[in-house]
Each structure stands twice: as structure tokens, then as C-alpha cells.
Design an enzyme around this catalytic site. Structure first.
Site, PDB file in Angstrom:
ATOM      1  N   THR A  71       0.992  -1.163   0.028  1.00 54.89           N
ATOM      2  CA  THR A  71       0.152  -0.077   0.335  1.00 54.89           C
ATOM      3  C   THR A  71       1.310   1.203  -0.022  1.00 54.89           C
ATOM      4  OG1 THR A  71      -1.716  -1.372   1.024  1.00 54.89           O
ATOM      5  CG2 THR A  71      -1.934   1.039   1.340  1.00 54.89           C
ATOM      6  N   ASN A 157      -5.109  -9.738  -7.635  1.00 47.99           N
ATOM      7  CA  ASN A 157      -5.153 -10.587  -6.475  1.00 47.99           C
ATOM      8  C   ASN A 157      -6.621 -11.771  -6.289  1.00 47.99           C
ATOM      9  OD1 ASN A 157      -6.461  -8.057  -6.464  1.00 47.99           O
ATOM     10  ND2 ASN A 157      -6.611  -8.189  -4.556  1.00 47.99           N
ATOM     11  N   HIS A 207       5.060  -9.926   2.622  1.00 40.65           N
ATOM     12  CA  HIS A 207       4.043 -10.705   3.681  1.00 40.65           C
ATOM     13  C   HIS A 207       3.143 -11.564   1.549  1.00 40.65           C
ATOM     14  CE1 HIS A 207      -0.410  -8.555   3.128  1.00 40.65           C
ATOM     15  NE2 HIS A 207       0.701  -8.237   3.293  1.00 40.65           N
ATOM     16  N   THR A 243      13.099   5.813   9.625  1.00 42.07           N
ATOM     17  CA  THR A 243      13.922   4.644   9.973  1.00 42.07           C
ATOM     18  C   THR A 243      13.683   3.278   9.589  1.00 42.07           C
ATOM     19  OG1 THR A 243      14.945   5.780  12.149  1.00 42.07           O
ATOM     20  CG2 THR A 243      15.791   3.512  12.119  1.00 42.07           C
ATOM     21  N   CYS A 331      -8.893  -8.829  -0.428  1.00 40.58           N
ATOM     22  CA  CYS A 331      -8.184  -8.421   0.394  1.00 40.58           C
ATOM     23  C   CYS A 331      -8.915  -7.796   2.126  1.00 40.58           C
ATOM     24  CB  CYS A 331      -6.787  -7.527   0.390  1.00 40.58           C
ATOM     25  SG  CYS A 331      -5.748  -8.058  -1.040  1.00 40.58           S
TER      26      CYS A 331
HETATM   27  N1  PLP Z   1      -2.118  -5.161  -4.130  1.00 46.52           N
HETATM   28  C1  PLP Z   1      -2.252  -6.410  -4.210  1.00 46.52           C
HETATM   29  C2  PLP Z   1      -2.648  -7.296  -5.908  1.00 46.52           C
HETATM   30  C3  PLP Z   1      -2.440  -6.417  -2.963  1.00 46.52           C
HETATM   31  O1  PLP Z   1      -2.837  -8.248  -3.111  1.00 46.52           O
HETATM   32  C4  PLP Z   1      -2.142  -6.658  -2.118  1.00 46.52           C
HETATM   33  C5  PLP Z   1      -2.649  -6.900  -0.679  1.00 46.52           C
HETATM   34  O2  PLP Z   1      -4.226  -7.347  -0.616  1.00 46.52           O
HETATM   35  C6  PLP Z   1      -1.411  -4.582  -2.102  1.00 46.52           C
HETATM   36  C7  PLP Z   1      -1.657  -4.529  -2.878  1.00 46.52           C
HETATM   37  C8  PLP Z   1      -1.413  -4.045  -1.009  1.00 46.52           C
HETATM   38  O3  PLP Z   1      -0.209  -4.528  -0.107  1.00 46.52           O
HETATM   39  P1  PLP Z   1       0.220  -4.525   1.823  1.00 46.52           P
HETATM   40  O4  PLP Z   1      -1.140  -5.768   2.140  1.00 46.52           O
HETATM   41  O5  PLP Z   1       1.464  -5.244   1.748  1.00 46.52           O
HETATM   42  O6  PLP Z   1      -0.094  -2.776   1.624  1.00 46.52           O
END
Ligand code: PLP
Length: 385
Positions: A71, A157, A207, A243, A331
Site C-alpha cells: 500500500t 489478487n 507478506h 528509520t 484483501c
Molecule cells: N496490491 C495487491 C495486488 C495486493 O494483493 C495487496 C494486498 O492485499 C496490496 C496491493 C497491498 O499490499 P499490503 O498489504 O502490503 O499493503
């Protein structure tokens, strides 16, 4: 009750090798910006991690900047390019305010674009077809001398769809448009060589590939300038103040190394499990359809529409049996809204809400697939009454 985890596009379990290095970091607690011995040790580890990640991606060390995850990387790329562009505009150098993207991007992109729209950007969304694919001719034809940036994902995703990122990059190059790629779902699942992909900015997150949460990175091609999101120290070549999350970054480098070590074999194994699961469900239950582009998707994902069933209810019933999957806007678990990705593909809200995603990893085993193939039809029969 056995715990079966089939939600690896949401997040992945830590690799045991990564767990081990996260513990080791106790020894190396210095601030990488300090000039004394403790700082030097920390800086050394930071440099080693950066070198590793850069070499795995076909990048130079100076092109990798560390962030708190996907993000932040996406925000830093989009806002960073926009703000640099706006500043150039003030200097009378450029007058580009259009950004091209697609409606099936992650909310990290969509919400950032909404913000940029409020700052004067004109956002153009490409159409997607019933399989969730974009049309490269449309991308080409929608670019004008006012287009500043295109932001398109490598892998979706929810569906697992893969996109023709090299070709997108070539079109962007031809038109002199910056290209940001959300690579969060691709990295660790697909071999990526940024020397060969004409991309200016590329986001990733540890992650999603068995690394720690809250750490990620942004590739910024040499020569591309982005205004920093944060104000503060001079870390990350003045592009990301704060940091560095040293233990996370070290864990991310180890996680990526592990993923790439046997990537092709691991993918073949994951694919065999995914296909067994998908084919098993399709053969045992009527009225199940696979969403997305079957000929071009990640080997770990199957996104299914189960007629006559609500995806959230199905998810909860599977959870009661110890099986973790995703439904809806994947997500953001807890979200009851139908998936914006499926709606953009032309599914109606009822069809979209009848969908569920299984996403596997190399840590899954065949017995888990067999178990789900036993449980799933029973649940569907019950839910359909
Ligand atoms: N972009 C995609 C395609 C994702 O699947 C995700 C995760 O949910 C993100 C961005 C966001 O990543 P993060 O959870 O590391 O902020």
C-alpha cells in the site's frame, strides 16, 4: 479440527528460515544511519538485503527503496510521480494530468487515484472484458499528450489473472508515459527481470511471499524522480524518510531468495494441487464456474462462482470446518460488498457475491485438497437446501 489455509493471496505464513533470521536480528540492533559500530553493522545488513533484492529483480541497488508494504509503495509511486509532475508544471515544463488505470486494481491503487483526482488528476479507467482482461489497443488509443502515468497490476489478487506487463511497458515507452506496476501478487510467484520489462516503478510486499508483514519495496528506475510521501530524515536516498525496518527487510530478502530458489518446481507442485482442487469441485458440484482468464493466471489461484450460494456464508461454513478462504473484496476481509473486480467484469451483484477464492502455496499438501473436496460438496448441498 485441522486447520487448512487456502488464503495465500491475502497473506502467507512465514517461512521457517525467515522466522530464524527474524530472531537473529537481536544481534544487529543499530540504526543504519548511525556512524558508530552498531550503526555500521546495521547498515551492512541493510546493504546486503538491498543488494540481494535488487539482484533477484534485475535492478540496481539504488533503484530499490524500502517501505512498509504494498500500500505504501503504491501510494509513494502514484503520489510521487504526480507531485513531481505538478512541480514540473509549475516550472512550465509539462502539462500532463491524465492517469490511466483499470477498474480491477487493488484498493491501494483505486483509493490513491481517487485522492489524485481530488488534486486535479483526470483518471481514465480501461474497460475489462468478461474474463477480466484489458485491451492493449484501448490502452494505446487512450494515451494522449496529456497522459502522465499508467498504473496497471501484474497479477490480480482476486482472480489470479496475469497481465501483459511487458507490452504495457512498451506502449508507455512509445508514448513517453510513466508506468507503475503493482507487482504485489506476482513477485515470488513469477520470475521477474526488471531489465527486460519497461517499467518505471514496481511495487512489492514481503507478506505475500512468506516474508514478514509491514515491509515491502518500490523499484524506481534510475532517472525517474518521485516526490517523497514522508518528510523527515534522509533515508532511502531522500525518497522515504524514517528509520528502516531492518529485521523486516532482512526477512524479506531471505523470503524472496527462498521463493526464487525452486520457483519452477514449486509452481508445478502448487499448480497440481490447484488443478486437483478446481477439477474436483467442478466435477462434484453442478453450477460452479471459474472466474477469470483460465489460460493466463497464477498457478496458485482459483476463483469460483457457486450458483445459488452466498460467498460470505460459504466462507463462514468452511471456516467452521477449519478451512480458510476469501470471498468478496478479498484483501479486506469483513467486507460484505460484492467484489469491484467481478462487477467490472460484468457480473451482477448476486453473481459476484456467490464467488469465493482459494489461493494455495507450496506449504499446502495434497491431503488438504482431499479434505476440502470432501467438505465442500456437503456444505454446498446444505446451503442450497
Ligand atoms: N496490491 C495487491 C495486488 C495486493 O494483493 C495487496 C494486498 O492485499 C496490496 C496491493 C497491498 O499490499 P499490503 O498489504 O502490503 O499493503
Amino acid at each position: 479440527m485441522p486447520h487448512i489455509y487456502f488464503d495465500n493471496n491475502a497473506t502467507t505464513p512465514l517461512a521457517s528460515e525467515v522466522k530464524a533470521v527474524l530472531r537473529e536480528i537481536d544481534e544487529c540492533f543499530g540504526n543504519p544511519s548511525s556512524i558508530h559500530w552498531a550503526g555500521r553493522e546495521a547498515r551492512k545488513l541493510l546493504n546486503i538485503s538491498r543488494e540481494k533484492i535488487a539482484s533477484f529483480l534485475g535492478a540496481e541497488e539504488g533503484e530499490i527503496l524500502f517501505t512498509s508494504g504494498g500500500t505504501e509503495s503504491i501510494n509513494a509511486a502514484l503520489v510521487g510521480v504526480w507531485e513531481t509532475g505538478v512541480r514540473s508544471q509549475e516550472l512550465g515544463v509539462r502539462s500532463r494530468n491524465q492517469i490511466i488505470s483499470s477498474p480491477i486494481e487493488h484498493h491501494a491503487t483505486l483509493k490513491t487515484l481517487e485522492y489524485l483526482q481530488s488534486r486535479g488528476a483526470e483518471i481514465i479507467f480501461l474497460k475489462v472484458d468478461r474474463l477480466g482482461r484489458i485491451d492493449l489497443e484501448e490502452l494505446h488509443s487512450r494515451m494522449t499528450p496529456k497522459t502522465l502515468l499508467a498504473s496497471l497490476m501484474f497479477a490480480n489478487n482476486e482472480l489470479g489473472n496475469l497481465y501483459p506487463i511487458e507490452k504495457v511497458g512498451e506502449i508507455c515507452r512509445e508514448k513517453g508515459v510513466f508506468f507503475h506496476c503493482d507487482g504485489v501478487q506476482a513477485i515470488g510467484k513469477v520470475r521477474i527481470d526488471l531489465r527486460k520489462i519497461p517499467v518505471d516503478l514496481f511495487s512489492f510486499s514481503a507478506h505475500k511471499f512468506h516474508g514478514p508483514k509491514g515491509v515491502g519495496g518500490l523499484f524506481v528506475r534510475e532517472g525517474v524522480r518521485i516526490a517523497p510521501l514522508h518528510r523527515g530524515g534522509n533515508q532511502e536516498r531522500q525518497r522515504r524518510a524514517g528509520t528502516e525496518n531492518l529485521s523486516g527487510i532482512n526477512g524479506m530478502a531471505v523470503a524472496l531468495e527462498l521463493c526464487l530458489k525452486n520457483l519452477e518446481q514449486d509452481n508445478a507442485y502448487i499448480l497440481s494441487l490447484r488443478n486437483k482442487l478446481e477439477e474436483g469441485i467442478l466435477s462434484k458440484i453442478d453450477g460452479v464456474y471459474v472466474n477469470g482468464d483460465l489460460s493466463n493466471r497464477l498457478s496458485n489461484t482459483t476463483h469460483l462462482r457457486v450458483e445459488g450460494v452466498d460467498g460470505e456464508t460459504l466462507l463462514l461454513n468452511l471456516d467452521l470446518e477449519g478451512v480458510a478462504v476469501s470471498a468478496g473484496a478479498a484483501c479486506e476481509s469483513g467486507s460484505l460488498d460484492p467484489s469491484h473486480v467481478l462487477l467490472a467484469m460484468g457480473l451482477n451483484p448476486k453473481q459476484a457475491k456467490a464467488s469465493i477464492r482459494f489461493s494455495l502455496s507450496k506449504y499446502n499438501i495434497e491431503e488438504e485438497v482431499d479434505e476440502v473436496l470432501k467438505i465442500f460438496p456437503k456444505i454446498i448441498r446444505r446451503l442450497r437446501g
